[in-house]
Design a protein around this motif. Structure first.
Motif, PDB file in Angstrom:
ATOM      1  N   VAL A 100      -2.864 -35.023 -19.522  1.00 13.66           N
ATOM      2  CA  VAL A 100      -3.266 -34.345 -18.323  1.00 13.66           C
ATOM      3  C   VAL A 100      -2.115 -34.432 -17.553  1.00 13.66           C
ATOM      4  O   VAL A 100      -1.586 -33.524 -16.797  1.00 13.66           O
ATOM      5  CB  VAL A 100      -4.389 -34.767 -17.675  1.00 13.66           C
ATOM      6  CG1 VAL A 100      -4.539 -34.466 -16.285  1.00 13.66           C
ATOM      7  CG2 VAL A 100      -5.607 -34.686 -18.713  1.00 13.66           C
ATOM      8  N   VAL A 101      -1.235 -35.724 -17.425  1.00 10.59           N
ATOM      9  CA  VAL A 101      -0.175 -35.791 -16.550  1.00 10.59           C
ATOM     10  C   VAL A 101       1.170 -35.091 -17.114  1.00 10.59           C
ATOM     11  O   VAL A 101       1.552 -34.449 -16.238  1.00 10.59           O
ATOM     12  CB  VAL A 101       0.205 -37.316 -16.575  1.00 10.59           C
ATOM     13  CG1 VAL A 101       1.493 -37.680 -15.549  1.00 10.59           C
ATOM     14  CG2 VAL A 101      -0.853 -38.393 -16.127  1.00 10.59           C
ATOM     15  N   ILE A 102       1.165 -34.789 -18.456  1.00  9.53           N
ATOM     16  CA  ILE A 102       2.412 -33.880 -19.041  1.00  9.53           C
ATOM     17  C   ILE A 102       2.072 -32.557 -18.721  1.00  9.53           C
ATOM     18  O   ILE A 102       2.943 -31.816 -18.030  1.00  9.53           O
ATOM     19  CB  ILE A 102       2.449 -34.378 -20.412  1.00  9.53           C
ATOM     20  CG1 ILE A 102       3.029 -35.928 -20.531  1.00  9.53           C
ATOM     21  CG2 ILE A 102       3.522 -33.295 -21.057  1.00  9.53           C
ATOM     22  CD1 ILE A 102       2.962 -36.183 -22.279  1.00  9.53           C
ATOM     23  N   GLY A 103       0.809 -32.058 -18.909  1.00 15.48           N
ATOM     24  CA  GLY A 103       0.423 -30.925 -18.613  1.00 15.48           C
ATOM     25  C   GLY A 103       0.580 -30.351 -17.184  1.00 15.48           C
ATOM     26  O   GLY A 103       1.096 -29.364 -16.755  1.00 15.48           O
TER      27      GLY A 103
ATOM     28  N   LYS B 232      -8.901 -32.856 -15.659  1.00 18.08           N
ATOM     29  CA  LYS B 232      -8.786 -31.638 -16.684  1.00 18.08           C
ATOM     30  C   LYS B 232      -9.127 -30.397 -15.737  1.00 18.08           C
ATOM     31  O   LYS B 232      -8.412 -29.261 -15.768  1.00 18.08           O
ATOM     32  CB  LYS B 232      -9.406 -31.827 -17.967  1.00 18.08           C
ATOM     33  CG  LYS B 232      -8.616 -32.621 -18.670  1.00 18.08           C
ATOM     34  CD  LYS B 232      -9.081 -32.506 -20.360  1.00 18.08           C
ATOM     35  CE  LYS B 232      -8.261 -33.364 -21.252  1.00 18.08           C
ATOM     36  NZ  LYS B 232      -8.740 -33.116 -22.676  1.00 18.08           N
ATOM     37  N   ALA B 233     -10.345 -30.620 -15.180  1.00 15.19           N
ATOM     38  CA  ALA B 233     -10.717 -29.472 -14.504  1.00 15.19           C
ATOM     39  C   ALA B 233      -9.949 -28.747 -13.495  1.00 15.19           C
ATOM     40  O   ALA B 233      -9.960 -27.652 -12.902  1.00 15.19           O
ATOM     41  CB  ALA B 233     -12.306 -29.593 -13.847  1.00 15.19           C
ATOM     42  N   ALA B 234      -9.154 -29.691 -12.513  1.00 10.41           N
ATOM     43  CA  ALA B 234      -8.379 -29.752 -11.561  1.00 10.41           C
ATOM     44  C   ALA B 234      -7.196 -28.480 -11.896  1.00 10.41           C
ATOM     45  O   ALA B 234      -6.569 -28.117 -11.026  1.00 10.41           O
ATOM     46  CB  ALA B 234      -7.948 -30.652 -10.851  1.00 10.41           C
ATOM     47  N   TYR B 235      -6.778 -28.397 -13.162  1.00 10.85           N
ATOM     48  CA  TYR B 235      -5.862 -27.384 -13.871  1.00 10.85           C
ATOM     49  C   TYR B 235      -6.213 -26.337 -13.180  1.00 10.85           C
ATOM     50  O   TYR B 235      -5.225 -25.491 -13.325  1.00 10.85           O
ATOM     51  CB  TYR B 235      -5.686 -27.928 -15.169  1.00 10.85           C
ATOM     52  CG  TYR B 235      -4.175 -27.676 -15.527  1.00 10.85           C
ATOM     53  CD1 TYR B 235      -3.167 -28.682 -15.793  1.00 10.85           C
ATOM     54  CD2 TYR B 235      -3.719 -26.112 -15.676  1.00 10.85           C
ATOM     55  CE1 TYR B 235      -2.087 -28.238 -16.149  1.00 10.85           C
ATOM     56  CE2 TYR B 235      -2.397 -25.809 -15.836  1.00 10.85           C
ATOM     57  CZ  TYR B 235      -1.356 -27.101 -16.294  1.00 10.85           C
ATOM     58  OH  TYR B 235      -0.226 -26.770 -16.552  1.00 10.85           O
TER      59      TYR B 235
ATOM     60  N   ALA C 121      -2.001 -25.723 -21.732  1.00 11.14           N
ATOM     61  CA  ALA C 121      -2.668 -26.114 -23.339  1.00 11.14           C
ATOM     62  C   ALA C 121      -2.393 -27.576 -23.563  1.00 11.14           C
ATOM     63  O   ALA C 121      -2.965 -28.231 -24.103  1.00 11.14           O
ATOM     64  CB  ALA C 121      -1.654 -25.309 -24.161  1.00 11.14           C
ATOM     65  N   ILE C 122      -1.172 -28.022 -23.045  1.00  8.83           N
ATOM     66  CA  ILE C 122      -1.022 -29.595 -22.948  1.00  8.83           C
ATOM     67  C   ILE C 122      -2.067 -30.313 -22.486  1.00  8.83           C
ATOM     68  O   ILE C 122      -2.646 -31.426 -23.132  1.00  8.83           O
ATOM     69  CB  ILE C 122       0.288 -30.247 -22.676  1.00  8.83           C
ATOM     70  CG1 ILE C 122       1.599 -29.292 -23.505  1.00  8.83           C
ATOM     71  CG2 ILE C 122       0.242 -31.549 -22.626  1.00  8.83           C
ATOM     72  CD1 ILE C 122       2.806 -29.546 -22.893  1.00  8.83           C
TER      73      ILE C 122
ATOM     74  N   VAL D 227      -1.669 -28.875 -27.954  1.00 14.55           N
ATOM     75  CA  VAL D 227      -0.397 -28.647 -27.768  1.00 14.55           C
ATOM     76  C   VAL D 227       0.112 -27.508 -28.678  1.00 14.55           C
ATOM     77  O   VAL D 227      -0.227 -27.300 -30.020  1.00 14.55           O
ATOM     78  CB  VAL D 227       0.337 -30.048 -28.136  1.00 14.55           C
ATOM     79  CG1 VAL D 227       1.706 -29.905 -28.183  1.00 14.55           C
ATOM     80  CG2 VAL D 227      -0.222 -31.170 -27.610  1.00 14.55           C
ATOM     81  N   PRO D 228       0.967 -26.679 -28.093  1.00 15.45           N
ATOM     82  CA  PRO D 228       1.850 -25.441 -28.818  1.00 15.45           C
ATOM     83  C   PRO D 228       2.237 -25.994 -30.187  1.00 15.45           C
ATOM     84  O   PRO D 228       2.771 -27.150 -30.210  1.00 15.45           O
ATOM     85  CB  PRO D 228       2.600 -24.932 -27.794  1.00 15.45           C
ATOM     86  CG  PRO D 228       2.288 -25.269 -26.718  1.00 15.45           C
ATOM     87  CD  PRO D 228       1.477 -26.677 -26.601  1.00 15.45           C
ATOM     88  N   ARG D 229       2.210 -25.396 -31.333  1.00 18.66           N
ATOM     89  CA  ARG D 229       2.886 -25.670 -32.550  1.00 18.66           C
ATOM     90  C   ARG D 229       4.102 -26.125 -32.429  1.00 18.66           C
ATOM     91  O   ARG D 229       4.733 -27.213 -32.904  1.00 18.66           O
ATOM     92  CB  ARG D 229       2.561 -24.690 -33.500  1.00 18.66           C
ATOM     93  CG  ARG D 229       1.311 -24.457 -34.135  1.00 18.66           C
ATOM     94  CD  ARG D 229       1.159 -23.241 -35.037  1.00 18.66           C
ATOM     95  NE  ARG D 229      -0.351 -23.155 -35.368  1.00 18.66           N
ATOM     96  CZ  ARG D 229      -0.819 -22.364 -36.367  1.00 18.66           C
ATOM     97  NH1 ARG D 229       0.501 -21.592 -37.142  1.00 18.66           N
ATOM     98  NH2 ARG D 229      -1.921 -22.259 -36.701  1.00 18.66           N
TER      99      ARG D 229
END
Length: 300
Positions: free
Chosen positions: A120-123, A243-246, A283-284, A289-291
């Motif tokens: 979540v932090v990285i995303g 996560k919802a806050a994204y 996505a992160i 995580v993207p491939r």
């Protein structure tokens, strides 16, 4: 509905409410306009509860928490957000709003004892970078002065109130309180608080007479509050407030798409890059995580 549908519903509706809000400004005080919004929203939710015979009797301690949600998330957050818009440009407000994810992460850890999820932090950091790319041209118009400092301070308090409301909502919902009943009571408490505040404010209370005000009010109340907040609260319950806050990072992109058709917003390579970065961050944050970013398997 699954999480993806709920997430998309929030983004699409809240991305369009920015235009509706512009028709609310200038007709009456911000506090009274928001009070009318929650009057209509809570009436819709209350009617639904009666028609569907949903149980409305809840323990006193839950009512206290729901009143807190009404105060922090639905009253202070929106009132201060409207006030901040008078001092800072919407691009800067969108950038600051993206920081709510970090506040949610800290409050969830401190209050709910939930672990800090690294994805979540990285995303969120990717999303923050993407928002910067989206609004770079607008930031060039910003110059630091007393009005801007005031707007930034108001916006920060608004975000802290929103985050507090998010975390309290998560606690209420995960303890078993249904979303519809919680929103009904929280919005009702907010409506009462806002009406009392409007009446207590100095000056004459102006009753709007513009048709566009009431049309936009209907959209904000029914779609922006009843449907979007209903979907958002389900996300809070199922995914957590972090996560919802994204949602706050994604719906500005919807607003820009709408602005393209109604206000002539011009896309650039940088703004398209910003969208891509925000989507990667999403996505992160959601654990997808993207491939191309995944570590390749070790072979011998």
């Amino acid at each position: 509905m699954n999480n993806a549908t709920l997430f998309a519903l929030c983004c699409l509706i809240w991305g369009s409410t920015w235009i509706a809000i512009t028709y609310q400004i200038g007709h009456t005080s911000e506090t009274f306009a928001i009070a009318l919004r929650y009057l209509l929203a809570s009436a819709c939710l209350g009617a639904y509860c009666v028609i569907k015979r949903l149980p409305l009797k809840l323990p006193l301690h839950v009512h206290i928490k729901m009143a807190a949600v009404g105060l922090f998330l639905y009253s202070l957050n929106y009132t201060l957000l409207y006030m901040a818009q008078a001092h800072i440009i919407s691009a800067l407000l969108a950038l600051m709003s993206s920081c709510i994810i970090y506040i949610n992460v800290v409050l969830r850890r401190w209050w709910l004892k939930e672990p800090i999820r690294k994805e979540v932090v990285i995303g969120a950091t990717f999303g923050l970078l993407g928002i910067v790319c989206l609004f770079v041209p607008e930031f060039s118009k910003v110059s630091m002065d007393a009005a801007l400092a005031t707007g930034l301070a108001i916006a920060f308090v608004s975000l802290f109130c929103a985050s507090t409301g998010n975390v309290i909502s998560e606690r209420i919902l995960t303890s078993g309180t249904p979303v519809i009943q919680m929103n009904f009571y929280a919005m009702s408490y907010a409506m009462v608080l806002l009406f009392v505040t409007s009446l207590a404010m100095p000056g004459e209370l102006i009753i709007p007479s513009s048709v566009e005000f009431y049309l936009s009010l209907f959209y904000l109340a029914v779609f922006g509050s009843v449907f979007a907040f209903g979907a958002y609260m389900k996300l809070l319950k199922q995914m957590g407030a972090d996560k919802a806050a994204y949602v706050v990072l994604v719906y500005p992109m919807v607003a820009l798409v709408i602005s393209t058709f109604f206000e002539g917003y011009t896309w650039s390579v940088l703004s398209v890059t910003g969208v891509i970065i925000v989507l990667i961050g999403n996505a992160i944050a959601m654990g997808k995580v993207p491939r191309f970013m995944r570590r390749p398997p070790v072979t011998s």
